[in-house]
Design a protein around this motif. Structure first.
Motif, PDB file in Angstrom:
ATOM      1  N   GLU A 158      -5.591   1.121  -2.496  1.00 46.26           N
ATOM      2  CA  GLU A 158      -5.241   0.236  -1.372  1.00 46.26           C
ATOM      3  C   GLU A 158      -4.050  -0.674  -1.704  1.00 46.26           C
ATOM      4  OE1 GLU A 158      -6.480   0.534   1.532  1.00 46.26           O
ATOM      5  OE2 GLU A 158      -8.133   1.879   1.076  1.00 46.26           O
ATOM      6  N   PRO A 159      -2.916  -0.104  -2.087  1.00 50.15           N
ATOM      7  CA  PRO A 159      -1.782  -0.925  -2.531  1.00 50.15           C
ATOM      8  C   PRO A 159      -1.110  -1.731  -1.435  1.00 50.15           C
ATOM      9  CG  PRO A 159      -1.140   1.374  -2.351  1.00 50.15           C
ATOM     10  CD  PRO A 159      -2.623   1.329  -2.146  1.00 50.15           C
ATOM     11  N   THR A 160      -1.299  -1.369  -0.158  1.00 49.02           N
ATOM     12  CA  THR A 160      -0.621  -2.093   0.930  1.00 49.02           C
ATOM     13  C   THR A 160      -1.590  -2.902   1.786  1.00 49.02           C
ATOM     14  OG1 THR A 160      -0.796  -0.184   2.435  1.00 49.02           O
ATOM     15  CG2 THR A 160       1.176  -0.320   1.044  1.00 49.02           C
ATOM     16  N   SER A 161      -2.799  -3.129   1.277  1.00 53.57           N
ATOM     17  CA  SER A 161      -3.850  -3.760   2.091  1.00 53.57           C
ATOM     18  C   SER A 161      -3.462  -5.140   2.619  1.00 53.57           C
ATOM     19  CB  SER A 161      -5.148  -3.856   1.288  1.00 53.57           C
ATOM     20  OG  SER A 161      -4.957  -4.617   0.109  1.00 53.57           O
ATOM     21  N   SER A 162      -2.637  -5.874   1.877  1.00 55.96           N
ATOM     22  CA  SER A 162      -2.257  -7.227   2.312  1.00 55.96           C
ATOM     23  C   SER A 162      -0.801  -7.324   2.737  1.00 55.96           C
ATOM     24  CB  SER A 162      -2.514  -8.222   1.174  1.00 55.96           C
ATOM     25  OG  SER A 162      -3.863  -8.193   0.768  1.00 55.96           O
ATOM     26  N   MET A 163      -0.114  -6.207   2.784  1.00 61.21           N
ATOM     27  CA  MET A 163       1.319  -6.235   3.083  1.00 61.21           C
ATOM     28  C   MET A 163       1.590  -6.247   4.585  1.00 61.21           C
ATOM     29  SD  MET A 163       3.063  -3.651   0.313  1.00 61.21           S
ATOM     30  CE  MET A 163       2.948  -3.953  -1.461  1.00 61.21           C
ATOM     31  N   ASP A 164       2.703  -6.878   4.953  1.00 58.77           N
ATOM     32  CA  ASP A 164       3.150  -6.831   6.337  1.00 58.77           C
ATOM     33  C   ASP A 164       3.895  -5.513   6.573  1.00 58.77           C
ATOM     34  OD1 ASP A 164       5.614  -7.165   5.093  1.00 58.77           O
ATOM     35  OD2 ASP A 164       5.858  -9.247   5.716  1.00 58.77           O
ATOM     36  N   ILE A 165       4.410  -5.329   7.773  1.00 60.27           N
ATOM     37  CA  ILE A 165       5.065  -4.068   8.120  1.00 60.27           C
ATOM     38  C   ILE A 165       6.252  -3.785   7.200  1.00 60.27           C
ATOM     39  CG2 ILE A 165       6.376  -2.864   9.920  1.00 60.27           C
ATOM     40  CD1 ILE A 165       4.607  -4.360  11.971  1.00 60.27           C
ATOM     41  N   GLU A 166       7.068  -4.812   6.949  1.00 61.49           N
ATOM     42  CA  GLU A 166       8.228  -4.626   6.071  1.00 61.49           C
ATOM     43  C   GLU A 166       7.785  -4.221   4.672  1.00 61.49           C
ATOM     44  OE1 GLU A 166      12.259  -6.998   4.585  1.00 61.49           O
ATOM     45  OE2 GLU A 166      10.695  -8.073   5.697  1.00 61.49           O
ATOM     46  N   GLY A 167       6.704  -4.850   4.194  1.00 59.13           N
ATOM     47  CA  GLY A 167       6.182  -4.528   2.864  1.00 59.13           C
ATOM     48  C   GLY A 167       5.718  -3.089   2.776  1.00 59.13           C
ATOM     49  N   MET A 168       5.044  -2.601   3.828  1.00 59.64           N
ATOM     50  CA  MET A 168       4.563  -1.214   3.826  1.00 59.64           C
ATOM     51  C   MET A 168       5.727  -0.229   3.849  1.00 59.64           C
ATOM     52  SD  MET A 168       1.076  -1.125   6.113  1.00 59.64           S
ATOM     53  CE  MET A 168       1.644  -2.071   7.520  1.00 59.64           C
ATOM     54  N   ILE A 169       6.776  -0.564   4.602  1.00 59.12           N
ATOM     55  CA  ILE A 169       7.950   0.309   4.651  1.00 59.12           C
ATOM     56  C   ILE A 169       8.641   0.337   3.286  1.00 59.12           C
ATOM     57  CG2 ILE A 169      10.250   0.614   5.662  1.00 59.12           C
ATOM     58  CD1 ILE A 169       9.068  -0.578   8.263  1.00 59.12           C
ATOM     59  N   ASP A 170       8.765  -0.840   2.670  1.00 57.55           N
ATOM     60  CA  ASP A 170       9.376  -0.916   1.335  1.00 57.55           C
ATOM     61  C   ASP A 170       8.568  -0.093   0.334  1.00 57.55           C
ATOM     62  OD1 ASP A 170      11.379  -2.570   2.237  1.00 57.55           O
ATOM     63  OD2 ASP A 170      10.470  -4.424   1.464  1.00 57.55           O
ATOM     64  N   PHE A 171       7.245  -0.228   0.412  1.00 57.52           N
ATOM     65  CA  PHE A 171       6.370   0.519  -0.490  1.00 57.52           C
ATOM     66  C   PHE A 171       6.574   2.018  -0.323  1.00 57.52           C
ATOM     67  CE2 PHE A 171       2.352   2.859  -0.958  1.00 57.52           C
ATOM     68  CZ  PHE A 171       2.128   2.668  -2.318  1.00 57.52           C
ATOM     69  N   THR A 185       4.542  11.099 -10.263  1.00 61.49           N
ATOM     70  CA  THR A 185       3.411  11.581  -9.468  1.00 61.49           C
ATOM     71  C   THR A 185       2.582  10.388  -9.006  1.00 61.49           C
ATOM     72  OG1 THR A 185       3.364  13.584 -10.821  1.00 61.49           O
ATOM     73  CG2 THR A 185       1.410  13.120  -9.476  1.00 61.49           C
ATOM     74  N   PHE A 186       2.162  10.399  -7.737  1.00 59.30           N
ATOM     75  CA  PHE A 186       1.374   9.298  -7.189  1.00 59.30           C
ATOM     76  C   PHE A 186       0.023   9.809  -6.685  1.00 59.30           C
ATOM     77  CE2 PHE A 186       5.602   7.570  -7.048  1.00 59.30           C
ATOM     78  CZ  PHE A 186       5.429   6.209  -7.270  1.00 59.30           C
ATOM     79  N   PHE A 187      -1.021   9.041  -6.981  1.00 58.22           N
ATOM     80  CA  PHE A 187      -2.359   9.276  -6.437  1.00 58.22           C
ATOM     81  C   PHE A 187      -2.747   7.984  -5.736  1.00 58.22           C
ATOM     82  CE2 PHE A 187      -6.965   9.356  -6.435  1.00 58.22           C
ATOM     83  CZ  PHE A 187      -7.281  10.686  -6.206  1.00 58.22           C
ATOM     84  N   ILE A 188      -2.821   8.015  -4.405  1.00 58.10           N
ATOM     85  CA  ILE A 188      -2.950   6.785  -3.619  1.00 58.10           C
ATOM     86  C   ILE A 188      -4.149   6.846  -2.680  1.00 58.10           C
ATOM     87  CG2 ILE A 188      -1.778   5.227  -2.003  1.00 58.10           C
ATOM     88  CD1 ILE A 188       0.875   6.569  -2.847  1.00 58.10           C
ATOM     89  N   CYS A 189      -4.997   5.811  -2.734  1.00 59.30           N
ATOM     90  CA  CYS A 189      -6.048   5.612  -1.731  1.00 59.30           C
ATOM     91  C   CYS A 189      -5.551   4.560  -0.753  1.00 59.30           C
ATOM     92  CB  CYS A 189      -7.334   5.104  -2.382  1.00 59.30           C
ATOM     93  SG  CYS A 189      -8.162   6.321  -3.394  1.00 59.30           S
ATOM     94  N   ASN A 190      -5.599   4.873   0.531  1.00 60.73           N
ATOM     95  CA  ASN A 190      -5.072   3.930   1.515  1.00 60.73           C
ATOM     96  C   ASN A 190      -5.686   4.214   2.877  1.00 60.73           C
ATOM     97  OD1 ASN A 190      -3.462   2.078   2.908  1.00 60.73           O
ATOM     98  ND2 ASN A 190      -1.632   2.613   1.755  1.00 60.73           N
ATOM     99  N   HIS A 191      -6.032   3.160   3.621  1.00 61.89           N
ATOM    100  CA  HIS A 191      -6.581   3.330   4.959  1.00 61.89           C
ATOM    101  C   HIS A 191      -5.486   3.481   6.018  1.00 61.89           C
ATOM    102  CE1 HIS A 191     -10.803   2.983   4.126  1.00 61.89           C
ATOM    103  NE2 HIS A 191     -10.643   1.836   3.501  1.00 61.89           N
ATOM    104  N   SER A 192      -4.240   3.194   5.642  1.00 65.75           N
ATOM    105  CA  SER A 192      -3.148   3.269   6.616  1.00 65.75           C
ATOM    106  C   SER A 192      -2.687   4.722   6.741  1.00 65.75           C
ATOM    107  CB  SER A 192      -1.982   2.382   6.171  1.00 65.75           C
ATOM    108  OG  SER A 192      -0.937   2.438   7.105  1.00 65.75           O
ATOM    109  N   ILE A 193      -3.383   5.469   7.589  1.00 67.33           N
ATOM    110  CA  ILE A 193      -3.157   6.910   7.681  1.00 67.33           C
ATOM    111  C   ILE A 193      -1.772   7.253   8.230  1.00 67.33           C
ATOM    112  CG2 ILE A 193      -4.115   7.287  10.007  1.00 67.33           C
ATOM    113  CD1 ILE A 193      -5.577   9.747   8.703  1.00 67.33           C
ATOM    114  N   HIS A 194      -1.222   6.399   9.089  1.00 68.16           N
ATOM    115  CA  HIS A 194       0.100   6.673   9.647  1.00 68.16           C
ATOM    116  C   HIS A 194       1.183   6.527   8.574  1.00 68.16           C
ATOM    117  CE1 HIS A 194      -1.642   6.949  13.587  1.00 68.16           C
ATOM    118  NE2 HIS A 194      -2.180   5.750  13.465  1.00 68.16           N
TER     119      HIS A 194
END
Length: 250
Positions: A158-171, A185-194
């Motif tokens: 959940e690396p973007t759980s507290s990020m705003d829209i700009e933060g998610m785009i940067d990530f 290589t990245f292994f990511i768990c995230n609820h932001s499916i889009h």
């Protein structure tokens, strides 16, 4: 394709009956692998088992060919991670926090501190104390820490759980850049499916501790309007099978 992360029959069951069960999964070099699942599906347990923070009851995890339970230091040598939440010393500045981390990597130049702070969008506030940071800025700092050692595998919960829209785009841009240019290589768990749909080339869906689907994101979306549609179809199917099993046992 070079295998970076491999799980074979990975199982961890807690007293309440929850956990992960018989997970078989391979992640290859340069993959951006996204793991989805409802709350309580076992995502964090899986990450803890991968990173050695909990011992599996059965099965194996191999990272770069090393078995985590037997060759932990070798397995984790090229790994960066954030598990649940990234912790930092709030009375210290962002720069000082990374300075602390740099002591574990004497072979890496101190200039790497500013490199990862710039990458995470924190260079302008590097001398501010972390206690003054927003939750999103703290997540950015955790990402900078995870990337400090030039890892070849990055595991993020959940690396973007507290990020705003700009933060998610940067990530998203950081992940895609590192995967493409440096074959990280990245292994990511995230609820932001889009966000994950725009970023991941491989996808896995975890439900009730079981991996119910995995494969190329492009294949999953070919027969569906979106990754969200595919995800919901798989979850409904799994819940339907549960209902059928319950009815049969009655």
């Amino acid at each position: 394709m070079e295998k970076v992360l491999e799980m074979k029959g990975l199982t961890k069951c807690y007293r309440n009956g929850r956990g992960i069960f018989h997970i078989d999964l391979t992640v290859y070099k340069g993959d951006i692998f996204g793991l989805f699942g409802p709350n309580g599906a076992g995502k964090t347990t899986l990450i803890k088992a991968i990173t050695g923070l909990c011992s599996p009851d059965q099965g194996e995890v191999h990272i770069f060919g090393y078995e985590v339970s037997k060759q932990f230091e070798k397995a984790m040598e090229k790994v960066g991670c954030i598990v649940e939440t990234g912790n930092s010393f709030e009375y210290m500045t962002a720069f000082q926090n990374l300075q602390m981390i740099s002591r574990f990597y004497p072979h890496i130049s101190s200039s790497r501190i500013d490199e990862v702070l710039e990458l995470a969008g924190l260079k302008e506030v590097r001398h501010e104390k972390v206690k003054e940071f927003s939750s999103g800025m703290k997540q950015r700092l955790a990402l900078a820490a995870a990337l400090f050692s030039h890892p070849e595998l990055v595991i993020l919960d959940e690396p973007t759980s507290s990020m705003d829209i700009e933060g998610m785009i940067d990530f998203r841009n950081i992940v895609k850049k590192l995967a493409k240019e440096e074959q990280v290589t990245f292994f990511i768990c995230n609820h932001s499916i889009h966000e994950m749909e725009r970023m991941c080339n491989r996808i896995g869906i975890l439900y009730d501790g079981k991996l119910i689907a995995s494969g190329l994101a492009s294949d999953m979306m070919n027969a569906n309007e979106s990754l969200e549609d595919f995800y919901m179809a798989q979850i409904r199917k799994a819940r339907g099978m549960e209902s059928c099993q319950f009815s049969t046992s009655m």
